[in-house]
Design an enzyme around this catalytic site. Structure first.
Site, PDB file in Angstrom:
ATOM      1  N   GLN A  26       9.496  33.435   2.015  1.00 28.96           N
ATOM      2  CA  GLN A  26       9.862  34.677   2.700  1.00 28.96           C
ATOM      3  C   GLN A  26       9.448  35.906   1.905  1.00 28.96           C
ATOM      4  O   GLN A  26       9.112  36.944   2.477  1.00 28.96           O
ATOM      5  CB  GLN A  26      11.367  34.702   2.981  1.00 28.96           C
ATOM      6  CG  GLN A  26      11.814  33.665   3.989  1.00 28.96           C
ATOM      7  CD  GLN A  26      11.083  33.794   5.323  1.00 28.96           C
ATOM      8  OE1 GLN A  26      11.186  34.796   6.015  1.00 28.96           O
ATOM      9  NE2 GLN A  26      10.327  32.769   5.686  1.00 28.96           N
ATOM     10  N   HIS A  72       6.276  37.662   2.911  1.00 28.62           N
ATOM     11  CA  HIS A  72       6.172  38.560   4.063  1.00 28.62           C
ATOM     12  C   HIS A  72       5.796  39.976   3.656  1.00 28.62           C
ATOM     13  O   HIS A  72       5.113  40.682   4.408  1.00 28.62           O
ATOM     14  CB  HIS A  72       7.493  38.589   4.842  1.00 28.62           C
ATOM     15  CG  HIS A  72       7.609  37.498   5.862  1.00 28.62           C
ATOM     16  ND1 HIS A  72       6.933  37.517   7.053  1.00 28.62           N
ATOM     17  CD2 HIS A  72       8.318  36.350   5.863  1.00 28.62           C
ATOM     18  CE1 HIS A  72       7.224  36.429   7.759  1.00 28.62           C
ATOM     19  NE2 HIS A  72       8.064  35.706   7.057  1.00 28.62           N
ATOM     20  N   HIS A  91      43.330  59.680  40.449  1.00 27.86           N
ATOM     21  CA  HIS A  91      43.408  58.248  40.210  1.00 27.86           C
ATOM     22  C   HIS A  91      44.647  57.660  40.882  1.00 27.86           C
ATOM     23  O   HIS A  91      44.586  56.617  41.549  1.00 27.86           O
ATOM     24  CB  HIS A  91      43.465  57.959  38.709  1.00 27.86           C
ATOM     25  CG  HIS A  91      42.133  57.974  38.030  1.00 27.86           C
ATOM     26  ND1 HIS A  91      41.424  59.127  37.831  1.00 27.86           N
ATOM     27  CD2 HIS A  91      41.385  56.956  37.503  1.00 27.86           C
ATOM     28  CE1 HIS A  91      40.288  58.840  37.205  1.00 27.86           C
ATOM     29  NE2 HIS A  91      40.235  57.538  36.999  1.00 27.86           N
ATOM     30  N   ASP A 101      10.183  30.144  11.653  1.00 30.63           N
ATOM     31  CA  ASP A 101       9.231  31.261  11.674  1.00 30.63           C
ATOM     32  C   ASP A 101       8.036  30.976  12.576  1.00 30.63           C
ATOM     33  O   ASP A 101       7.546  31.864  13.274  1.00 30.63           O
ATOM     34  CB  ASP A 101       8.715  31.530  10.262  1.00 30.63           C
ATOM     35  CG  ASP A 101       9.558  32.556   9.519  1.00 30.63           C
ATOM     36  OD1 ASP A 101      10.487  33.102  10.124  1.00 30.63           O
ATOM     37  OD2 ASP A 101       9.267  32.804   8.340  1.00 30.63           O
ATOM     38  N   GLU A 137      19.397  37.401   6.618  1.00 32.13           N
ATOM     39  CA  GLU A 137      18.679  37.087   7.857  1.00 32.13           C
ATOM     40  C   GLU A 137      18.501  35.575   7.999  1.00 32.13           C
ATOM     41  O   GLU A 137      18.851  34.987   9.023  1.00 32.13           O
ATOM     42  CB  GLU A 137      17.319  37.775   7.832  1.00 32.13           C
ATOM     43  CG  GLU A 137      16.438  37.470   9.035  1.00 32.13           C
ATOM     44  CD  GLU A 137      15.030  38.015   8.877  1.00 32.13           C
ATOM     45  OE1 GLU A 137      14.330  38.107   9.903  1.00 32.13           O
ATOM     46  OE2 GLU A 137      14.621  38.329   7.744  1.00 32.13           O
ATOM     47  N   HIS A 138      17.920  34.945   6.993  1.00 27.22           N
ATOM     48  CA  HIS A 138      17.744  33.491   6.960  1.00 27.22           C
ATOM     49  C   HIS A 138      18.589  32.927   5.821  1.00 27.22           C
ATOM     50  O   HIS A 138      18.517  33.422   4.702  1.00 27.22           O
ATOM     51  CB  HIS A 138      16.289  33.111   6.694  1.00 27.22           C
ATOM     52  CG  HIS A 138      15.310  33.729   7.645  1.00 27.22           C
ATOM     53  ND1 HIS A 138      14.553  34.844   7.327  1.00 27.22           N
ATOM     54  CD2 HIS A 138      14.956  33.389   8.912  1.00 27.22           C
ATOM     55  CE1 HIS A 138      13.768  35.154   8.349  1.00 27.22           C
ATOM     56  NE2 HIS A 138      13.999  34.294   9.324  1.00 27.22           N
TER      57      HIS A 138
END
Length: 437
Positions: free
Chosen positions: A264, A267, A426, A366, A332-333
């Site tokens: 990761q 990335h 109302h 992924d 995230e992961h």
């Protein structure tokens, strides 16, 4: 700051840091220059329409004119221009992701319930009408993004899904990205990138009506454009750089842990990678193994700075401390590599998606092979939000069907509350119906 000060204080003395991030700033921090530039582009496009879109396409993407939309023939034959093994892998990922999404959709059922005699209420799941998907195709084309965005929207029943992907140096689109979008069911595909792509979809400048929702990953400019367009359209989520965390004990293989952290970190140079472990020996072995693998990694110029500046290793004194730290991190992961993965799975609450056991790795999701969605919350967003799924494209629309005989069960209480609020109109809507019984 890796963990929140409050959690660090509550766990004082129960953990140590073997490696801390090399910078004292969040990886997804918003850049004021990016915010300003995106505001300028969006305002220009809103005022000047497609002419401004074309101008930015030439300036930022080196677009050479000739129309943005790919022809049906170019889309249909995109798979023919791929290596057969890549084509087969794309077909497999598309099929699995849509299969998982269809299964999710099947579990979201309309219902109606009678809460009291004559008072029936219910929910209908209705898909949004139009979705725009952004499909990145820079240095690392995210081929599977179409599976997660276009394909899942189609599985939800969205009638129209258009996609934009930036042009390649040749001027055309990336065939693998196009083929993935084609298999996923994209209705139209445009060679258009960046902020101008999102604006064109949101403002209806591509011979299409404006979309209702924009989804898909992108760089800092794309993420900021989504933030500023939110309200004009819905969005999937605001995601920063990809991130991974591994929770492991002494039974984990340091070679696999290091490889998955770097997987990761690859990335981008600001992608966080964190290890929380109950084993000091494993932590030291992983630190050494990361450096060994970096020495032979072709993308070390990206993964190396990410690990140096945003990588961390924390030693927790026990399993529950590790869980508390990881829930605060809310990655995230999240990979869990322990002797008792179920113990952690049952107790962990904050993550985008979890990967259990040594045979699970983030890359399987992924690239679309696991079937689950990889459009996930980052920067702690998993504390309050889940990732993109088929449910995000569905509106759970409530309804009520009230019979005459149910009026005494509703009207008096509504009159009482309305009168206490001094909302006479109302109260009248209830009183008039009660008087007509």
């Amino acid at each position: 700051m890796l963990f929140s000060p409050e959690v660090l204080a509550s766990l004082s003395g129960r953990f140590t840091h073997l490696k801390t991030p090399g910078v004292d700033a969040p990886a997804a921090q918003r850049d004021p220059a990016v915010v300003s530039r995106v505001s300028e582009i969006l305002l220009d496009i809103q005022r000047n329409g497609l002419d401004a879109v074309a101008r930015y396409a030439r300036e930022l993407d080196r677009w050479e004119g000739g129309g943005f939309e790919l022809t049906a023939e170019t889309i249909r034959t995109s798979g023919d221009r791929l290596d057969p093994a890549l084509r087969e892998a794309i077909e497999l990922g598309s099929e699995r992701t849509q299969a998982f999404a269809r299964e999710q959709r099947a579990h979201l059922g309309d219902f109606e319930v009678e809460l009291a005699p004559g008072l029936r209420t219910g929910v209908r799941y209705v898909p949004v009408s139009r979705v725009g998907a952004y499909l990145p195709a820079g240095r690392f084309p995210l081929t599977a993004s179409a599976f997660m965005t276009v394909g899942v929207a189609k599985a939800a029943g969205v009638p129209t899904v258009v996609a934009c992907t930036p042009p390649q140096p040749s001027g055309g689109a990336n065939d693998a990205v196009v083929y993935a979008a084609h298999l996923s069911g994209a209705d139209r595909i445009y060679v258009l990138g960046g902020v101008q792509a999102l604006a064109a979809m949101a403002y209806g400048l591509l011979d299409e009506l404006p979309v209702d929702m924009i989804v898909g990953a992108g760089n800092a400019f794309v993420a900021e454009a989504k933030r500023q367009l939110f309200g004009t359209v819905a969005i999937d989520l605001l995601a920063g750089p990809s991130e991974v965390a591994v929770l492991a004990d002494g039974t984990a293989d340091p070679v696999l842990v290091a490889a998955d952290l770097l997987g990761q970190a690859e990335h981008g140079p600001n992608s966080p990678a964190a290890l929380v472990t109950t084993s000091a020996e494993l932590g030291a072995a992983v630190a050494e193994e990361v450096e060994r693998q970096l020495a032979g990694l072709s993308t070390a110029e990206i993964a190396g700075p990410a690990w140096r500046d945003y990588g961390s290793i924390t030693i927790a004194e026990d399993a529950d401390t590790a869980i508390a730290l990881m829930d605060d991190l809310a990655p995230e992961h999240l990979e869990v590599l322990t002797a008792d993965d179920d113990y952690f799975h049952d107790r962990l609450r904050n993550y985008g998606s979890i990967f259990l056991g040594p045979w699970s790795t983030v890359a399987y999701s992924d690239k679309g092979m696991a079937g689950t969605n990889h459009v996930l919350p980052t920067a702690g967003g998993a504390k309050h939000s889940a990732g993109l799924s088929v449910s995000r494209f569905l509106k759970p629309l409530t309804y009520q069907r009230i019979a005459r005989e149910a009026t005494p069960l509703l009207a008096p209480a509504v009159e009482t509350i309305s009168n206490s609020e001094a909302m006479a109109a109302h109260a009248a809507t209830a009183r008039l119906r009660r008087e007509r019984l």
